[in-house]
Write an enzyme that holds these catalytic residues in place. Structure first.
Site, mmCIF file in Angstrom:
data_model
loop_
_atom_site.group_PDB
_atom_site.id
_atom_site.type_symbol
_atom_site.label_atom_id
_atom_site.label_comp_id
_atom_site.label_asym_id
_atom_site.label_seq_id
_atom_site.Cartn_x
_atom_site.Cartn_y
_atom_site.Cartn_z
ATOM 1 N N HIS A 194 -17.210 45.953 50.246
ATOM 2 C CA HIS A 194 -17.618 45.087 49.144
ATOM 3 C C HIS A 194 -16.901 43.754 49.273
ATOM 4 O O HIS A 194 -15.932 43.616 50.027
ATOM 5 C CB HIS A 194 -17.351 45.724 47.774
ATOM 6 C CG HIS A 194 -15.903 46.032 47.515
ATOM 7 N ND1 HIS A 194 -14.969 45.062 47.234
ATOM 8 C CD2 HIS A 194 -15.237 47.208 47.494
ATOM 9 C CE1 HIS A 194 -13.792 45.617 47.048
ATOM 10 N NE2 HIS A 194 -13.921 46.919 47.200
ATOM 11 N N ASP A 228 -12.280 56.227 41.767
ATOM 12 C CA ASP A 228 -12.028 54.954 41.095
ATOM 13 C C ASP A 228 -12.873 53.881 41.769
ATOM 14 O O ASP A 228 -12.693 53.594 42.951
ATOM 15 C CB ASP A 228 -10.542 54.573 41.192
ATOM 16 C CG ASP A 228 -9.663 55.552 40.452
ATOM 17 O OD1 ASP A 228 -10.060 55.982 39.353
ATOM 18 O OD2 ASP A 228 -8.589 55.906 40.982
ATOM 19 N N LEU A 229 -13.792 53.302 41.055
ATOM 20 C CA LEU A 229 -14.763 52.379 41.624
ATOM 21 C C LEU A 229 -14.081 51.246 42.387
ATOM 22 O O LEU A 229 -13.282 50.487 41.826
ATOM 23 C CB LEU A 229 -15.649 51.801 40.509
ATOM 24 C CG LEU A 229 -16.726 50.805 40.958
ATOM 25 C CD1 LEU A 229 -17.706 51.481 41.909
ATOM 26 C CD2 LEU A 229 -17.459 50.237 39.747
ATOM 27 N N ASP A 230 -14.398 51.139 43.684
ATOM 28 C CA ASP A 230 -13.908 50.065 44.558
ATOM 29 C C ASP A 230 -12.383 49.988 44.607
ATOM 30 O O ASP A 230 -11.822 48.916 44.832
ATOM 31 C CB ASP A 230 -14.480 48.711 44.120
ATOM 32 C CG ASP A 230 -15.988 48.636 44.330
ATOM 33 O OD1 ASP A 230 -16.481 49.278 45.272
ATOM 34 O OD2 ASP A 230 -16.665 47.934 43.558
ATOM 35 N N GLU A 231 -11.714 51.114 44.405
ATOM 36 C CA GLU A 231 -10.255 51.105 44.407
ATOM 37 C C GLU A 231 -9.666 52.138 45.363
ATOM 38 O O GLU A 231 -8.501 52.516 45.242
ATOM 39 C CB GLU A 231 -9.722 51.342 42.983
ATOM 40 C CG GLU A 231 -10.040 50.206 42.021
ATOM 41 C CD GLU A 231 -9.419 50.404 40.652
ATOM 42 O OE1 GLU A 231 -8.497 51.241 40.546
ATOM 43 O OE2 GLU A 231 -9.844 49.732 39.692
#
EC number: 3.5.1.10
Length: 285
Positions: A194, A228-231
């Site tokens: 991303h 954890d979204l985009d983590e």
């Protein structure tokens, strides 16, 4: 750095104790193995040691005997190791939505031999990129997403992963959030890409938001997925300087380039066994 086609890869990690480097390198010497590349790292905060070695084997190399001997040698150190044979090519499933730049880049790098992997399927929630997969003679699975029944679509995705025996899933601009259940199943074997404008510019048109704020850097982040979204643990990042002369379309174009390069770099690290998970961080050797 590209891996030589005739070398084995030995990766290992264990608690930080005296003699860990010697335990590995002396064993290789005793087995008549020639080391061509060696990297190690001792994390003084977590108290864990990591090592990656590429080596050429002697003519009478016995893989099982080598494994058994190293297991015995490493037991005193609490060592966990993995041995990867020459010409190892993992099976890979790529997930996409409508953007084609990352998919196109990955398939090109596979075709020219830069990424030693076998893409066994492309999975999408849209039909748009089927011609690209067809051109590469790769099966394309279009699983439309019903907002009221997301688990059904994810079961189809997981069935493809299981049926193909895929060892790695690449989210090459797949614009859907995976469920906690699927994230657990893909833990440590799914890489996402991303833009690195997060967390400042979330949601729709992040590059337009960035333009309106006058950003001076754009970039991309490749990481393992988790709940954890985009983590998830970061594998690779890329960045480029921009200025006032870059309009939103220029930022988007730069973002595409950086995303493709950063994702390819992360995938390369993974398939060459250079990435170690260390809690929520990675060690890349």
């Amino acid at each position: 750095m590209s891996r030589a086609p005739d070398t084995w890869i030995l990766t290992a990690d264990c608690p930080s104790v005296l003699g860990t480097v010697d335990a590995v390198t002396r064993y290789l010497f005793e087995q008549g193995c020639y080391v061509t590349e060696h990297h190690s790292f001792d994390d003084r905060l977590s108290g864990r040691f990591f090592i990656r070695v590429e080596f050429r084997q002697p003519g009478d190399f016995d893989e099982q005997a080598f494994r058994d001997g190293l297991a015995t040698r490493g037991k005193a150190f609490g060592m966990i190791f993995e041995l990867t044979a020459p010409n190892y090519r993992p099976k890979v499933v790529i997930m996409v939505s409508k953007a084609d730049h990352c998919l196109n880049d990955l398939l090109y790098r596979q075709r020219i031999g830069q990424l030693s992997m076998d893409v066994v399927a492309v999975v999408s929630n849209h039909p748009d990129l089927k011609p690209l997969a067809d051109w590469h003679q790769i099966p394309y699975y279009h699983f439309p997403l019903d907002p009221n029944d997301k688990p059904s679509q994810e079961r189809q995705v997981w069935q493809v992963v299981e049926d193909t025996g895929a060892e790695l899933v690449i989210l090459a601009r797949y614009m859907q959030v995976l469920s906690p259940e699927l994230c657990r199943k893909l833990d440590g074997k799914a890489i996402n890409i991303h833009h690195s404008l997060l967390p400042g510019f979330k949601g729709a048109k992040p590059y337009h938001q960035a333009y309106n704020k006058g950003v001076k850097l754009v970039g991309a982040t490749a990481h393992y997925i988790n709940n954890d979204l985009d983590e998830g643990p970061i594998i690779a990042q890329g960045v480029e300087v921009v200025d006032h002369s870059h309009y939103p379309e220029d930022l988007i174009a730069k973002g595409r380039d950086i995303e493709g390069l950063t994702l390819a770099r992360a995938v390369g690290y993974h398939i060459e066994k250079r990435v170690f998970l260390n809690a929520n961080r990675t060690v890349v050797l």
